[in-house]
Design an enzyme around this catalytic site. Sequence first.
Site, PDB file in Angstrom:
ATOM      1  CB  CYS A  67      -0.895   0.038   1.232  1.00  0.00           C
ATOM      2  SG  CYS A  67      -2.099  -1.292   1.307  1.00  0.00           S
ATOM      3  CD  GLU A 116      -4.960   5.231   3.418  1.00  0.00           C
ATOM      4  OE1 GLU A 116      -3.811   5.581   3.714  1.00  0.00           O
ATOM      5  OE2 GLU A 116      -5.240   4.062   3.054  1.00  0.00           O
TER       6      GLU A 116
END
EC number: 5.3.3.2
Length: 184
Positions: A67, A116
């Site tokens: 990520c 996010e």
Amino acid sequence: MAGEHVILLDEQDQPAGMLEKYAAHTFDTPLHLAFSCWLFNQQGQLLVTRRSLGKKAWPGVWTNSVCGHPQQGETFEQAVTRRCRFELGVEISDIAPVHPAFRYRAVAPNGIVENEVCPVYAARVVSEVQPNDDEVMDYQWVDLATMLSALAATPWAFSPWMVLEAENRDARQALTDFVARLRG
């Protein structure tokens, strides 16, 4: 990586500024842009990683492959490639979106918040894994179906974003289709 920033987003998911990455992840993390990627080998096995104990959020937790946060002026494909090289020492190909509209908010046991807009990708690994110890403390290649079953049965054992990504039916199907293409 030194000097990394996050791109802050407003509630319409539009860019609203930038903030240093480490400073952004707090007990009140602002909404920002990220990405998540599930990496597979030619046999269709998924690379799962265990986050380094030095990570600010979810240290030592098993998660999907990689990520990160795209930098200003960087495409998602460029960002995924950069983080794969940095975290895992791997080269990748065949980057494909599997859940482009993923958005989540999660609070770690230590209180650090992830907040996010985080498009999810799949990609193929084309080199040997050489993990960066500051990012990854362990890794394993696993069968996708086995991993999806484990995520459903024991979600507490994995990162919340990996669990949430896998809960999405369309994302699961896209990952399964990606593996089928790899296996030919």
